[in-house]
Every structure is written in C-alpha cells, then in structure tokens.
Design a protein around this motif. Structure first.
Motif, PDB file in Angstrom:
ATOM      1  N   ASP A 182       0.429  40.470 -22.384  1.00 43.84           N
ATOM      2  CA  ASP A 182       1.842  40.368 -23.531  1.00 43.84           C
ATOM      3  C   ASP A 182       2.809  39.105 -22.265  1.00 43.84           C
ATOM      4  OD1 ASP A 182       2.024  42.809 -25.022  1.00 43.84           O
ATOM      5  OD2 ASP A 182       1.844  44.013 -23.286  1.00 43.84           O
ATOM      6  N   ASN A 183       3.993  38.071 -22.817  1.00 40.32           N
ATOM      7  CA  ASN A 183       4.867  37.712 -21.748  1.00 40.32           C
ATOM      8  C   ASN A 183       5.705  38.256 -21.176  1.00 40.32           C
ATOM      9  OD1 ASN A 183       3.254  35.540 -22.824  1.00 40.32           O
ATOM     10  ND2 ASN A 183       4.476  35.642 -24.823  1.00 40.32           N
ATOM     11  N   ILE A 184       5.985  37.465 -19.909  1.00 36.73           N
ATOM     12  CA  ILE A 184       7.358  38.293 -19.045  1.00 36.73           C
ATOM     13  C   ILE A 184       7.741  37.029 -19.058  1.00 36.73           C
ATOM     14  CG2 ILE A 184       7.872  39.149 -16.753  1.00 36.73           C
ATOM     15  CD1 ILE A 184       5.286  40.580 -16.409  1.00 36.73           C
ATOM     16  N   GLY A 185       9.199  37.290 -20.033  1.00 32.11           N
ATOM     17  CA  GLY A 185       9.343  35.747 -19.860  1.00 32.11           C
ATOM     18  C   GLY A 185       9.538  34.936 -20.907  1.00 32.11           C
ATOM     19  N   PRO A 186       9.779  33.408 -20.795  1.00 32.64           N
ATOM     20  CA  PRO A 186       9.720  32.676 -21.399  1.00 32.64           C
ATOM     21  C   PRO A 186       8.529  32.508 -22.550  1.00 32.64           C
ATOM     22  CG  PRO A 186      10.422  31.439 -19.644  1.00 32.64           C
ATOM     23  CD  PRO A 186      10.642  33.445 -19.651  1.00 32.64           C
ATOM     24  N   THR A 187       8.068  32.008 -23.492  1.00 32.78           N
ATOM     25  CA  THR A 187       6.779  32.005 -23.860  1.00 32.78           C
ATOM     26  C   THR A 187       6.486  30.439 -22.968  1.00 32.78           C
ATOM     27  OG1 THR A 187       7.223  33.112 -26.466  1.00 32.78           O
ATOM     28  CG2 THR A 187       5.558  31.038 -26.022  1.00 32.78           C
ATOM     29  N   PRO A 188       5.217  30.988 -23.078  1.00 35.98           N
ATOM     30  CA  PRO A 188       4.648  29.464 -22.326  1.00 35.98           C
ATOM     31  C   PRO A 188       4.136  28.069 -23.493  1.00 35.98           C
ATOM     32  CG  PRO A 188       2.652  31.006 -21.758  1.00 35.98           C
ATOM     33  CD  PRO A 188       3.760  31.840 -22.893  1.00 35.98           C
ATOM     34  N   ARG A 189       4.775  27.451 -22.259  1.00 35.20           N
ATOM     35  CA  ARG A 189       4.470  26.040 -23.196  1.00 35.20           C
ATOM     36  C   ARG A 189       3.657  25.226 -23.813  1.00 35.20           C
ATOM     37  NH1 ARG A 189       4.890  24.545 -17.816  1.00 35.20           N
ATOM     38  NH2 ARG A 189       2.940  24.363 -16.965  1.00 35.20           N
ATOM     39  N   TRP A 190       2.757  24.643 -24.453  1.00 40.47           N
ATOM     40  CA  TRP A 190       1.887  24.028 -25.221  1.00 40.47           C
ATOM     41  C   TRP A 190       0.916  23.589 -23.942  1.00 40.47           C
ATOM     42  CZ3 TRP A 190      -0.278  26.477 -29.344  1.00 40.47           C
ATOM     43  CH2 TRP A 190       0.721  26.417 -30.491  1.00 40.47           C
ATOM     44  N   CYS A 191      -0.337  22.726 -24.361  1.00 41.28           N
ATOM     45  CA  CYS A 191      -0.823  22.569 -23.391  1.00 41.28           C
ATOM     46  C   CYS A 191      -1.147  21.312 -23.717  1.00 41.28           C
ATOM     47  CB  CYS A 191      -2.469  23.053 -23.334  1.00 41.28           C
ATOM     48  SG  CYS A 191      -3.034  24.743 -22.498  1.00 41.28           S
ATOM     49  N   CYS A 245      -0.108  26.933 -19.183  1.00 46.19           N
ATOM     50  CA  CYS A 245       0.227  26.720 -20.669  1.00 46.19           C
ATOM     51  C   CYS A 245      -0.846  27.457 -21.966  1.00 46.19           C
ATOM     52  CB  CYS A 245      -0.150  25.736 -21.078  1.00 46.19           C
ATOM     53  SG  CYS A 245      -1.692  24.423 -20.584  1.00 46.19           S
ATOM     54  N   LYS A 246      -0.346  26.952 -23.538  1.00 45.29           N
ATOM     55  CA  LYS A 246      -0.701  28.090 -24.011  1.00 45.29           C
ATOM     56  C   LYS A 246      -1.787  27.213 -25.247  1.00 45.29           C
ATOM     57  CE  LYS A 246       3.132  28.153 -27.250  1.00 45.29           C
ATOM     58  NZ  LYS A 246       4.127  29.316 -27.898  1.00 45.29           N
ATOM     59  N   THR A 247      -2.659  27.022 -26.099  1.00 46.52           N
ATOM     60  CA  THR A 247      -3.612  25.892 -26.506  1.00 46.52           C
ATOM     61  C   THR A 247      -3.838  26.716 -27.585  1.00 46.52           C
ATOM     62  OG1 THR A 247      -4.467  24.403 -26.927  1.00 46.52           O
ATOM     63  CG2 THR A 247      -5.912  26.049 -26.001  1.00 46.52           C
ATOM     64  N   PRO A 248      -4.347  26.672 -28.692  1.00 48.13           N
ATOM     65  CA  PRO A 248      -5.521  27.632 -29.857  1.00 48.13           C
ATOM     66  C   PRO A 248      -6.285  27.902 -30.144  1.00 48.13           C
ATOM     67  CG  PRO A 248      -4.525  25.172 -30.792  1.00 48.13           C
ATOM     68  CD  PRO A 248      -3.933  25.030 -29.057  1.00 48.13           C
ATOM     69  N   GLY A 249      -7.887  28.505 -30.054  1.00 42.95           N
ATOM     70  CA  GLY A 249      -8.538  28.935 -29.830  1.00 42.95           C
ATOM     71  C   GLY A 249      -8.996  29.568 -31.156  1.00 42.95           C
ATOM     72  N   GLU A 250     -10.088  30.631 -30.595  1.00 40.74           N
ATOM     73  CA  GLU A 250     -11.169  31.043 -31.419  1.00 40.74           C
ATOM     74  C   GLU A 250      -9.535  32.490 -31.856  1.00 40.74           C
ATOM     75  OE1 GLU A 250     -14.151  34.235 -31.836  1.00 40.74           O
ATOM     76  OE2 GLU A 250     -14.640  32.536 -30.161  1.00 40.74           O
ATOM     77  N   SER A 251     -10.208  33.111 -33.207  1.00 42.97           N
ATOM     78  CA  SER A 251      -8.482  33.761 -33.312  1.00 42.97           C
ATOM     79  C   SER A 251      -9.201  35.531 -32.253  1.00 42.97           C
ATOM     80  CB  SER A 251      -8.841  34.149 -34.840  1.00 42.97           C
ATOM     81  OG  SER A 251      -7.381  35.105 -35.109  1.00 42.97           O
ATOM     82  N   VAL A 252      -8.418  35.785 -32.290  1.00 34.57           N
ATOM     83  CA  VAL A 252      -9.009  37.191 -31.636  1.00 34.57           C
ATOM     84  C   VAL A 252      -7.915  38.087 -32.147  1.00 34.57           C
ATOM     85  CG1 VAL A 252      -8.784  38.971 -29.619  1.00 34.57           C
ATOM     86  CG2 VAL A 252      -9.473  36.652 -28.982  1.00 34.57           C
TER      87      VAL A 252
END
Length: 122
Positions: free
Chosen positions: A113-122, A83-90
């Motif tokens: 880099d994503n391969i296929g669909p963008t991950p869901r939110w955690c 999953c993905k979550t907001p965190g420190e900006s890179v």
C-alpha cells in the motif's frame, strides 16, 4: 560481480524495458508527474509503502513471481520504494516496486500500500 552491482544492473535493464513499454503504451506512460497534481515535476528520491501481504512478502531479483527470492518483508512493515515498473501480473496488478531496504529487490505492488505519493516510473 558483487550482488548489489548485479541487482542494480538488473534494475537498470528492467527500467529500460519499462521505458520502452511506457513509450509504446499511453496507459503505462501516464503517472502523477506534472503540474496537474501540484508537484510541478519534483518528486522525492524515495517513496513509502506498507506491506499488506498476509504472512509477509517475498522480494525478488526481477519483477516476476518465478524469479529468485532474495529477501522478505513481514506484513505491516514500512518499505522504501525507488520506482515502479510493469512486470508479471499479480492478482490483476502488473506493477512492481523496486525497494531499497537493505538491498535492491522487487516487490509486487499488489501487496504494498502506498503511503503518500504514487512512486514514479523507473
């Protein structure tokens, strides 16, 4: 406490924070769930990505650049994203991915880099 249990608890705590942040910010709450992308709300358990960081990517115990390094992925290697979550900006990208390869660890989305669909939110 075993390392995996600690990491899972950290991931759950971070996910809880992401849910609060997402509820407070419509921009963070939007993702590619739902009918308008043809997925009808059904997502795979894991998503795929490929590390694009020159020299490889340090994996961390929290979604911040200052947190402990607990793993490493070479440039070009495919990774499994939970999953993905907001965190420190890179480099202007505030998203981090929770990776499931061997251990639960965070990687800056800027370097994956994503391969296929963008991950869901955690």
């Amino acid at each position: 406490m075993p390392l995996r249990a600690t990491l899972i608890r950290l991931g759950i705590a971070a996910a809880g924070g992401a849910l609060v942040a997402g509820a407070a910010s419509p921009a963070l709450a939007s993702d590619d769930w739902g009918d308008h992308h043809g997925h009808h709300g059904h997502h795979p358990k894991y998503y795929k990505g490929r590390v694009n960081a020159p020299g490889g990517l340090n994996l961390r115990d929290r979604p911040t650049r200052g947190s402990a390094v607990i793993g490493f992925v070479p440039q070009g290697q495919e990774v499994s994203i939970f999953c993905k979550t907001p965190g420190e900006s890179v480099r202007g990208n505030h998203l981090w991915y929770l990776l499931t390869d061997g251990t639960w660890a965070w990687g800056a989305a800027h370097y994956i880099d994503n391969i296929g669909p963008t991950p869901r939110w955690c």
